[in-house]
Design an enzyme around this catalytic site. Sequence first.
Site, PDB file in Angstrom:
ATOM      1  N   LYS A   5      11.532  30.062 -11.527  1.00 32.66           N
ATOM      2  CA  LYS A   5      12.259  29.557 -10.369  1.00 32.66           C
ATOM      3  C   LYS A   5      12.538  30.671  -9.364  1.00 32.66           C
ATOM      4  O   LYS A   5      12.194  30.546  -8.198  1.00 32.66           O
ATOM      5  CB  LYS A   5      13.551  28.885 -10.804  1.00 32.66           C
ATOM      6  CG  LYS A   5      13.326  27.446 -11.222  1.00 32.66           C
ATOM      7  CD  LYS A   5      13.732  27.159 -12.610  1.00 32.66           C
ATOM      8  CE  LYS A   5      13.271  25.753 -13.039  1.00 32.66           C
ATOM      9  NZ  LYS A   5      13.717  25.447 -14.382  1.00 32.66           N
ATOM     10  N   TRP A  18      20.133  20.240 -18.242  1.00 33.19           N
ATOM     11  CA  TRP A  18      19.792  21.472 -18.966  1.00 33.19           C
ATOM     12  C   TRP A  18      20.910  21.872 -19.923  1.00 33.19           C
ATOM     13  O   TRP A  18      20.641  22.343 -21.026  1.00 33.19           O
ATOM     14  CB  TRP A  18      19.450  22.604 -18.002  1.00 33.19           C
ATOM     15  CG  TRP A  18      18.222  22.308 -17.205  1.00 33.19           C
ATOM     16  CD1 TRP A  18      18.136  22.134 -15.853  1.00 33.19           C
ATOM     17  CD2 TRP A  18      16.878  22.127 -17.708  1.00 33.19           C
ATOM     18  NE1 TRP A  18      16.834  21.850 -15.488  1.00 33.19           N
ATOM     19  CE2 TRP A  18      16.041  21.837 -16.604  1.00 33.19           C
ATOM     20  CE3 TRP A  18      16.311  22.155 -18.980  1.00 33.19           C
ATOM     21  CZ2 TRP A  18      14.674  21.598 -16.732  1.00 33.19           C
ATOM     22  CZ3 TRP A  18      14.949  21.920 -19.115  1.00 33.19           C
ATOM     23  CH2 TRP A  18      14.150  21.640 -18.003  1.00 33.19           C
ATOM     24  N   ASP A  37      22.998  30.243 -18.853  1.00 32.69           N
ATOM     25  CA  ASP A  37      21.637  29.895 -18.461  1.00 32.69           C
ATOM     26  C   ASP A  37      21.595  29.977 -16.936  1.00 32.69           C
ATOM     27  O   ASP A  37      22.135  29.122 -16.246  1.00 32.69           O
ATOM     28  CB  ASP A  37      21.309  28.475 -18.946  1.00 32.69           C
ATOM     29  CG  ASP A  37      19.948  27.986 -18.432  1.00 32.69           C
ATOM     30  OD1 ASP A  37      19.240  28.752 -17.751  1.00 32.69           O
ATOM     31  OD2 ASP A  37      19.597  26.823 -18.728  1.00 32.69           O
TER      32      ASP A  37
HETATM   33  C1  LIG Z   1      13.950  24.946 -15.529  1.00 35.30           C
HETATM   34  C2  LIG Z   1      15.186  25.170 -16.279  1.00 35.30           C
HETATM   35  C3  LIG Z   1      15.186  25.319 -17.681  1.00 35.30           C
HETATM   36  C4  LIG Z   1      13.938  25.191 -18.515  1.00 35.30           C
HETATM   37  O1  LIG Z   1      13.158  26.301 -18.389  1.00 35.30           O
HETATM   38  P1  LIG Z   1      11.803  26.491 -19.216  1.00 35.30           P
HETATM   39  O2  LIG Z   1      11.452  27.897 -18.880  1.00 35.30           O
HETATM   40  O3  LIG Z   1      10.827  25.483 -18.696  1.00 35.30           O
HETATM   41  O4  LIG Z   1      12.101  26.289 -20.653  1.00 35.30           O
HETATM   42  C5  LIG Z   1      16.389  25.583 -18.301  1.00 35.30           C
HETATM   43  N1  LIG Z   1      17.527  25.679 -17.606  1.00 35.30           N
HETATM   44  C6  LIG Z   1      17.571  25.536 -16.268  1.00 35.30           C
HETATM   45  C7  LIG Z   1      18.864  25.689 -15.548  1.00 35.30           C
HETATM   46  C8  LIG Z   1      16.399  25.283 -15.563  1.00 35.30           C
HETATM   47  O5  LIG Z   1      16.441  25.136 -14.224  1.00 35.30           O
END
Ligand SMILES: *Cc1c(COP(=O)(O)O)cnc(C)c1O
Length: 362
Positions: free
Chosen positions: A198, A103, A174
């Site tokens: 998540k 990511w 993030d």
């Molecule tokens: C799942 C995830 C993403 C991507 O998220 P989307 O909402 O599908 O764009 C980005 N960063 C991390 C750390 C993730 O676990």
Amino acid sequence: MSDRIYNFSAGPAMLPGQVIRKSMSALWDLDGTGIGIMEHSHRGAAFQGVIDRAEALARELCGIPDSYSVLFLQGGASTQFFMVPMNLLGEGQCGDYVNTGAWSQKAMVEAKKLGKVHEAGSSEPDKFTYIPGPDQISWSEKPAYAHITSNNTIFGTEWHRDPEVPAGVPLVCDASSDIFSRPLDIKRYAMVYAGAQKNLGPAGVTLVIMRNDLAERAPKTLPTLLQYRTHIDKKSMFNTPPAFAIYVVGEVLAWLKEAGGLAAMAERNREKAALVYDYIDQSEMFSATARKDSRSLMNVCFRATSEDLEKKLIAQAGEAGLAGLKGHRSVGGMRASLYNAMPIEGCQALVNFLADFEKANR
Ligand SMILES: *Cc1c(COP(=O)(O)O)cnc(C)c1O
């Protein structure tokens, strides 16, 4: 809950049972209005109440001051990968990234399309099994911002300290897979973003917590929808927001508050993860892939002694009502995601299953 099973999926992931039940009834009739949450105008008082409450709960749980905005956006965390540099990376400036997994890399790819990027640290040579320490990170001269990924969903590592950045450098995080799993010292961050699916709610909404002054950096020539200032000015309602997803996030936050808030959740999450890691550590068949000091409390990634055993385990776990244990396709093995909504009973059921499996396949 008798017809539901334990879902260890990395995302979309398990949600608290009481949130699902309340959402089911709100789909039919939101708070006695005679109209369901999906059918209300986003300009009406009923939905205004929903989004205001979700924001207030986020602020209360995390101690977010008025100098920060709480935004409900669309496009997933992946949209933040380019919105961040579009808005924050000025002409000739550099964005610094700590590369701790897939990511982080995706975030860097987008930033490189828009400006200069400096990789301030990386655990890639060791297959992303750890979080670089302070002595393994070197920031560039006056970066426009520094970016980290607080929990690496695919590799099962997590920052267990707030990174130190030079004074005045905005820190962007993030936190898609560990937001609100523990207390968050928001004043150390200029911006935190997370796709909801998540740990916060359903896919379709992205929570962005950002310092208001940061939004003023963006060129006004950017498309209106892609400027943070638009969403701050319009309170996440420049265009139609993902109303149902925001409703569910609000219910999840109310559930979190009821459960004792972020400190209580952190304690529960430590206990849950310890149960699983402790079993794996004493096992002769399984081993965790992440270095001990960097282990994620959210995503427990582990391997068995052979790929055949892993295949068999994942299939048998499914039959036993433990779903979603397959590791990410890029790394293989197993991954047990233990987000806030996973009860300790689910972790115990997993450990019991692993112990039985090990005994039967010795
Ligand atoms: C799942 C995830 C993403 C991507 O998220 P989307 O909402 O599908 O764009 C980005 N960063 C991390 C750390 C993730 O676990």
